[in-house]
Design a protein around this motif. Structure first.
Motif, PDB file in Angstrom:
ATOM      1  N   PHE A  11     -11.092 -27.953  12.149  1.00  0.00           N
ATOM      2  CA  PHE A  11      -9.708 -27.587  11.880  1.00  0.00           C
ATOM      3  C   PHE A  11      -8.988 -27.233  13.173  1.00  0.00           C
ATOM      4  O   PHE A  11      -7.830 -27.609  13.373  1.00  0.00           O
ATOM      5  CB  PHE A  11      -9.642 -26.415  10.888  1.00  0.00           C
ATOM      6  N   GLU A  12      -9.654 -26.549  14.072  1.00  0.00           N
ATOM      7  CA  GLU A  12      -9.040 -26.170  15.345  1.00  0.00           C
ATOM      8  C   GLU A  12      -8.719 -27.409  16.201  1.00  0.00           C
ATOM      9  O   GLU A  12      -7.688 -27.461  16.863  1.00  0.00           O
ATOM     10  CB  GLU A  12      -9.945 -25.204  16.110  1.00  0.00           C
ATOM     11  N   GLU A  13      -9.605 -28.407  16.191  1.00  0.00           N
ATOM     12  CA  GLU A  13      -9.322 -29.654  16.922  1.00  0.00           C
ATOM     13  C   GLU A  13      -8.110 -30.359  16.315  1.00  0.00           C
ATOM     14  O   GLU A  13      -7.278 -30.915  17.029  1.00  0.00           O
ATOM     15  CB  GLU A  13     -10.531 -30.580  16.895  1.00  0.00           C
ATOM     16  N   TYR A  14      -8.028 -30.337  14.994  1.00  0.00           N
ATOM     17  CA  TYR A  14      -6.885 -30.939  14.312  1.00  0.00           C
ATOM     18  C   TYR A  14      -5.579 -30.273  14.740  1.00  0.00           C
ATOM     19  O   TYR A  14      -4.578 -30.946  14.996  1.00  0.00           O
ATOM     20  CB  TYR A  14      -7.069 -30.838  12.792  1.00  0.00           C
ATOM     21  N   GLU A  26      -2.758 -35.727   8.034  1.00  0.00           N
ATOM     22  CA  GLU A  26      -3.385 -34.656   7.283  1.00  0.00           C
ATOM     23  C   GLU A  26      -4.858 -34.670   7.663  1.00  0.00           C
ATOM     24  O   GLU A  26      -5.370 -35.698   8.120  1.00  0.00           O
ATOM     25  CB  GLU A  26      -3.220 -34.875   5.782  1.00  0.00           C
ATOM     26  N   LEU A  27      -5.520 -33.550   7.489  1.00  0.00           N
ATOM     27  CA  LEU A  27      -6.946 -33.466   7.761  1.00  0.00           C
ATOM     28  C   LEU A  27      -7.671 -33.366   6.426  1.00  0.00           C
ATOM     29  O   LEU A  27      -7.432 -32.436   5.649  1.00  0.00           O
ATOM     30  CB  LEU A  27      -7.270 -32.237   8.618  1.00  0.00           C
ATOM     31  N   VAL A  28      -8.525 -34.353   6.142  1.00  0.00           N
ATOM     32  CA  VAL A  28      -9.262 -34.382   4.882  1.00  0.00           C
ATOM     33  C   VAL A  28     -10.742 -34.565   5.202  1.00  0.00           C
ATOM     34  O   VAL A  28     -11.137 -35.603   5.736  1.00  0.00           O
ATOM     35  CB  VAL A  28      -8.749 -35.519   3.967  1.00  0.00           C
ATOM     36  N   HIS A  29     -11.527 -33.544   4.909  1.00  0.00           N
ATOM     37  CA  HIS A  29     -12.970 -33.554   5.176  1.00  0.00           C
ATOM     38  C   HIS A  29     -13.274 -33.964   6.620  1.00  0.00           C
ATOM     39  O   HIS A  29     -14.163 -34.760   6.886  1.00  0.00           O
ATOM     40  CB  HIS A  29     -13.698 -34.458   4.197  1.00  0.00           C
ATOM     41  N   GLY A  30     -12.478 -33.443   7.545  1.00  0.00           N
ATOM     42  CA  GLY A  30     -12.704 -33.687   8.960  1.00  0.00           C
ATOM     43  C   GLY A  30     -12.121 -34.973   9.500  1.00  0.00           C
ATOM     44  O   GLY A  30     -12.190 -35.232  10.694  1.00  0.00           O
ATOM     45  N   GLU A  31     -11.533 -35.803   8.641  1.00  0.00           N
ATOM     46  CA  GLU A  31     -10.962 -37.076   9.091  1.00  0.00           C
ATOM     47  C   GLU A  31      -9.445 -37.026   9.072  1.00  0.00           C
ATOM     48  O   GLU A  31      -8.838 -36.458   8.157  1.00  0.00           O
ATOM     49  CB  GLU A  31     -11.449 -38.217   8.198  1.00  0.00           C
ATOM     50  N   LEU A  32      -8.859 -37.638  10.089  1.00  0.00           N
ATOM     51  CA  LEU A  32      -7.403 -37.746  10.143  1.00  0.00           C
ATOM     52  C   LEU A  32      -6.931 -38.834   9.184  1.00  0.00           C
ATOM     53  O   LEU A  32      -7.428 -39.954   9.218  1.00  0.00           O
ATOM     54  CB  LEU A  32      -6.941 -38.101  11.555  1.00  0.00           C
ATOM     55  N   ILE A  33      -5.969 -38.485   8.353  1.00  0.00           N
ATOM     56  CA  ILE A  33      -5.365 -39.437   7.431  1.00  0.00           C
ATOM     57  C   ILE A  33      -3.894 -39.542   7.803  1.00  0.00           C
ATOM     58  O   ILE A  33      -3.157 -38.551   7.735  1.00  0.00           O
ATOM     59  CB  ILE A  33      -5.501 -38.972   5.959  1.00  0.00           C
TER      60      ILE A  33
END
Length: 114
Positions: A11-14, A26-33
């Motif tokens: 989350f912090e990297e996002y 958006e961040l979903v389960h660690g992946e950028l969408i």
């Protein structure tokens, strides 16, 4: 040949991720969408709701704001960007100095249309 999986982000990297002002994620389960801009009819509905909520908040003299393009951290560490959210004015202090406009505390109301 195996396809490379995209790197998952914390989350912090996002919060610190930036590939330019024209892209929204958006961040979903660690992946950028990547989130596309809304269609014109949807954008018009969002505008209508924004104006209606804002007028009622002003009429009631509530210490709330209607915000667009603000992310909301979910309880499982994802981040979603709803069409609108209503926040207490003090909540905006969370994002004024932050690298990304993502609320860590829950807004009063989230609106997501179709």
């Amino acid at each position: 040949m195996a396809l490379a999986r995209p790197k998952t982000l914390t989350f912090e990297e996002y919060l610190n991720f930036d590939d330019g002002p024209d892209n929204r994620y958006e961040l979903v389960h660690g992946e950028l969408i990547r989130v596309p801009l809304p269609s014109l009819p949807r954008s018009n509905r969002i505008d209508f709701l924004h104006d209606a909520f804002r007028a009622e908040i002003q009429r009631e003299q509530l210490p709330w704001l209607v915000e667009r393009d603000v992310g909301v951290r979910t309880w499982i560490g994802n981040s979603r960007t709803p069409d609108l959210c209503i926040v207490i004015i003090e909540q905006l202090a969370e994002i004024v100095q932050a690298p990304s406009a993502v609320l860590q505390s829950p807004p009063l109301l989230v609106v997501e249309g179709s």
